[in-house]
Scaffold this motif. Structure first.
Motif, PDB file in Angstrom:
ATOM      1  N   ASN A 542       0.791  -1.211   0.000  1.00 40.67           N
ATOM      2  CA  ASN A 542       0.000   0.000   0.000  1.00 40.67           C
ATOM      3  C   ASN A 542       0.838   1.284   0.000  1.00 40.67           C
ATOM      4  N   GLY A 543       1.894   1.300  -0.817  1.00 39.29           N
ATOM      5  CA  GLY A 543       2.725   2.495  -0.952  1.00 39.29           C
ATOM      6  C   GLY A 543       3.702   2.746   0.179  1.00 39.29           C
ATOM      7  N   LYS A 544       3.859   1.790   1.073  1.00 37.09           N
ATOM      8  CA  LYS A 544       4.798   1.971   2.193  1.00 37.09           C
ATOM      9  C   LYS A 544       5.753   0.787   2.258  1.00 37.09           C
ATOM     10  N   ILE A 545       6.951   1.055   2.810  1.00 37.78           N
ATOM     11  CA  ILE A 545       7.865  -0.073   3.023  1.00 37.78           C
ATOM     12  C   ILE A 545       7.455  -0.721   4.338  1.00 37.78           C
ATOM     13  N   LEU A 546       7.010  -1.976   4.217  1.00 34.27           N
ATOM     14  CA  LEU A 546       6.507  -2.685   5.383  1.00 34.27           C
ATOM     15  C   LEU A 546       7.662  -3.312   6.155  1.00 34.27           C
TER      16      LEU A 546
END
Ligand code: ATP
Ligand code: MG
Length: 587
Positions: A542-546
Motif C-alpha cells: 500500500n505504498g509503504k515499506i513494510l
C-alpha cells in the motif's frame, strides 16, 4: 506564444521564398489587365474604327501575355508547393521531437490516435493553407483591386456601383468564419476519436478476437465513423448556407454591369469597346466573391488545426534537464530515497519511502500488485517527479542531473515489454547501436535468450515486434532483459522481467546476473525465488515499506515476507509431497 505566433515562427524561415512567390503572383495578376484592355481596343479601333492592320499585332500580344502568365503561374505554383512541403517537414520534425521530449504524464493524458491526428490530418490542413490558401487570398484580393482600379479609369460611376456589394461580402465572410469555427473544432475532435478507434482495434486485435468482440468493436467503430461523418455534414450544412450568397453576390456584379453599363452605352457616355473592357475585368471581381466562402472554410480549417497542434505541445514538459545540470558519464550506483512521497492527482501512491543502497548491491522489491513497486523505479528514472522528499544517486539529487545522462546510466527492462518492428539484433542493440554482434550475443546469453534465438528462422536477423514473428511472453522478456544489459548501465532495473520464464531459466539468468560486477541491480518480482538472494529486500504494501532486510532476517521477523514465503514454498512442499505419494495436488 499564441498558436498563430507559433505558426509564423515556421513560416518566417521561408519568408524569402514567400516574398518571391508573392512577387510572381503580383506580376501574373497585373498581366491580367492586358487581355480585357486589348479586347476593348479590338472592338473600338479594329472593328468599329476599321484599323484592320492592328488586329494581328493585338492578337499576338494577347497570345504572348497569356503564355507569359502561364509560365509565371507554373513557377509560383511549383514554389508554393515546394515551400509548403519543406515547411511541413520542419514542422512535423519539431512536433515529433516535442512528442519525444514529453513525459509520462503527457502520454497518460493524450491518446495515441489524437497524437497521430496531429501529425497527419492537422498537418495536411496547414500544408494546404501554405500551398494554396495564402496565394489564393492574395491573388484574389489583388485581382479584385486591380479590376476596380481599371474600371475606375473607364468610368467611376460604374466602378462605384460595383463597389456597392463589397461591404455585404465582407460582412458575410466574417459571419461564415465565426459560424464555421466550432464545426471545424468538432471535426478535428471526431477525426482524433476515429483514429483512436482504429489504432486501438488494430493494436488490441488479439484481445478483440480472444473475446469474440468483433461485432461489438464494429458497432463502436461505426459510432465513431458516423460521428465523424455527421461532424463533416454539420460543417457542410453551415457553409452550404453561405456559398449560394457569394454566388449571388458575384452574379449581381454581372447584372449591375450590363444594366448600368448598357444604359451608359445607349446614352453614349461610354463606348461599346469600354463596356467590353469592363466585362473582361468582370471575372476578376466575380471570382474572388465566388471563392470567398471556400477560402473562409480552408482558412478556418487551418486555424483549427494550428490551434489543435499548438495546444497539444504548448505546455513544456514538467520533467526536463535543469539549467545547470550535473553530467556524470558513469555512476557508482549508490542510491538513496529520503522521505519520498508521491501523489498522482489526489491519490497517495507512495508514503515516506526511505532506504539506502550501496554500489553493486542487488535489491529485491516484493509486494502486492499496485503496492507501488514500478512507481518507485519510475521515480528513480524521473519518469515522474517525487511530490516530497528526494532521491539521490551518488549523493546527487536526480532532479539536478542531466536527464539523458541519468537515463543512459540505467538499463531498464520494463514490466510491459515493447519490441520494435526490427530484427532481434536491432531490438537488443537499441540502447547501444554501435556495439558489435558479439556484444549482442553476450547480452543474449546472460538473459538466456541465445538458445531460442538460434532456433529462429533467421536467428538474430529474424524480424520481431508488430509486423514480425510471434514470440512467447518469456521470450519477449528475455530479449528485453538483454536490451537492458547491453547498455552496460551502472544501474539495472528488472521490473517483473522473469515472471514469464520457468524457475530453472530464472535461476540460470540470476546466476549470470550475479556474475556482473559494478552494477546496482533492482529486481521487482512476485516470486520469492526471484529475490531471495538479494542483498536488500524491500517489502512494499500500500505504498509503504513494510519490512526490509535480507532473506534470512525477514524470515526471522516472521512478518509479511515470512507469510508470503510460507505460502509460496509451503504450497510447493505440498505439491512435491502429493506427487511423492502418487496423489493429485489440489491446493
Ligand atoms: P504490479 O505488481 O501490479 O506491477 P506495482 O506495485 O508495480 O504493481 P504501480 O504500478 O507502482 O504498482 O502502481 C501503484 C499504484 O499507483 C496503483 O494503484 C496504480 O493504479 C497507481 N498509479 C501508478 N501510476 C499512476 C499514475 N500515473 N497516475 C495515477 N495513478 C497511478
Ligand atoms: Mg509494476
Amino acid at each position: 506564444m499564441t498558436a498563430s505566433q507559433w505558426f509564423f515562427s515556421f513560416l518566417k524561415k521561408y519568408r524569402l521564398n514567400l516574398i518571391t512567390e508573392l512577387i510572381l503572383v503580383t506580376f501574373s495578376s497585373v498581366l491580367t489587365i492586358v487581355n480585357p484592355y486589348i479586347s476593348g481596343i479590338i472592338v473600338d479601333d479594329v472593328i468599329k474604327g476599321g484599323h484592320k492592320e492592328l488586329l494581328l499585332n493585338l492578337v499576338l500580344l494577347l497570345i504572348i501575355t497569356t503564355v507569359v502568365r502561364s509560365i509565371i503561374r507554373y513557377m509560383y505554383l511549383f514554389i508554393f508547393e515546394k515551400t509548403s512541403q519543406r515547411m511541413l517537414c520542419t514542422m512535423r520534425d519539431y512536433v515529433y521531437r516535442r512528442f519525444l521530449e514529453e513525459d509520462f504524464t503527457f502520454y497518460n493524458k493524450n491518446r495515441t490516435g489524437d497524437l497521430m491526428s496531429r501529425q497527419t490530418g492537422d498537418m495536411d490542413a496547414i500544408r494546404h493553407f501554405v500551398a494554396f490558401v495564402i496565394y489564393s487570398i492574395y491573388e484574389n484580393s489583388l485581382l479584385f483591386f486591380i479590376a476596380l482600379v481599371m474600371i475606375f479609369t473607364v468610368d467611376y460611376h460604374l466602378a462605384l456601383c460595383m463597389i456597392a456589394v463589397m461591404p455585404l461580402t465582407v460582412f458575410i465572410t466574417c459571419k461564415q468564419l465565426r459560424a464555421i469555427k466550432p464545426a471545424f473544432h468538432n471535426i478535428r475532435k471526431r477525426f482524433s476519436s476515429l483514429n483512436t478507434a482504429v489504432q486501438e482495434n488494430v493494436s488490441g486485435n488479439r484481445v478483440v478476437k480472444a473475446f469474440a468482440k468483433e461485432n461489438f468493436e464494429i458497432e463502436k467503430f461505426n459510432r465513431e465513423n458516423d460521428g465523424y461523418r455527421d461532424a463533416e455534414l454539420n460543417a457542410a450544412a453551415i457553409w452550404r448556407k453561405y456559398i449560394p450568397i457569394f454566388e449571388f453576390l458575384s452574379s449581381t456584379l454581372t447584372f449591375i454591369l450590363y444594366l448600368v453599363g448598357g444604359i451608359m452605352v445607349v446614352k453614349g457616355s461610354i463606348s461599346l469597346g469600354k463596356l467590353v473592357t469592363v466585362s473582361g475585368y468582370l471575372w476578376m471581381l466575380n471570382n474572388p466573391l465566388r471563392m470567398a466562402g471556400w477560402l473562409a472554410n480552408d482558412y478556418q480549417r487551418f486555424v483549427t488545426s494550428v490551434e489543435k497542434i499548438h495546444s497539444t505541445i504548448k505546455e513544456e514538459p514538467v520533467i526536463k534537464t535543469p539549467g545547470k545540470a550535473v553530467v556524470h558519464k558513469r555512476f557508482k550506483g549508490e542510491i538513496e530515497f529520503k522521505h519520498v512521497n508521491y501523489r498522482a492527482e489526489d491519490d497517495v501512491i507512495l508514503t515516506d519511502i526511505n532506504f539506502r543502497i550501496s554500489p553493486g548491491q542487488t535489491v529485491g522489491i516484493i509486494g502486492t500488485t499496485g503496492s507501488g513497486k514500478s512507481t518507485l523505479m519510475n521515480l528513480l528514472c524521473r519518469f515522474y517527479d517525487v511530490t516530497d522528499g528526494e532521491i539521490t544517486i551518488d549523493g546527487i539529487n536526480v532532479k539536478d542531473m542531466d536527464l539523458y545522462c541519468l537515463r543512459n546510466n540505467v538499463g531498464m527492462a520494463m514490466q510491459d515489454v515493447f519490441l520494435f518492428s526490427d530484427t532481434i539484433e536491432g531490438n537488443i542493440a537499441y540502447g547501444n547501436p554501435a556495439c558489435t554482434f558479439e556484444e549482442v550475443q553476450e547480452a543474449a546469453k546472460i538473459a538466456d535468450a541465445d538458445g531460442f534465438i538460434q532456433n529462429m528462422p533467421e536467428d538474430y536477423d529474424t524480424i520481431v515486434g508488430e509486423r514480425g514473428m510471434g514470440l512467447s511472453g518469456g521470450q519477449k522478456q528475455r530479449i528485453s532483459l538483454a536490451r537492458a544489459l547491453l547498455k552496460n548501465p551502472s544501474i539495472v532495473i528488472l521490473d517483473d522481467t522473469t515472471s514469464a520464464v520457468d524457475t530453472e531459466t530464472e535461476a540460470h539468468i540470476q546466476s549470470q546476473l550475479n556474475a556482473l560486477a559494478n552494477r546496482t541491480v533492482f529486481i521487482i518480482a512476485h516470486r520469492i525465488s526471484s529475490i531471495k538472494d538479494a542483498d536488500v529486500i524491500l517489502v512494499l504494501n500500500n505504498g509503504k515499506i513494510l519490512e526490509s532486510g535480507n532473506h534470512e532476517s525477514l524470515i526471522a521477523k516472521k512478518g509479511y515476507y515470512y507469510t508470503v514465503f510460507n505460502h509460496q514454498y509451503g504450497e510447493f512442499d505440498k505439491y512435491i509431497g502429493a506427487r511423492q505419494k502418487g496423489g493429485r495436488y489440489n491446493g
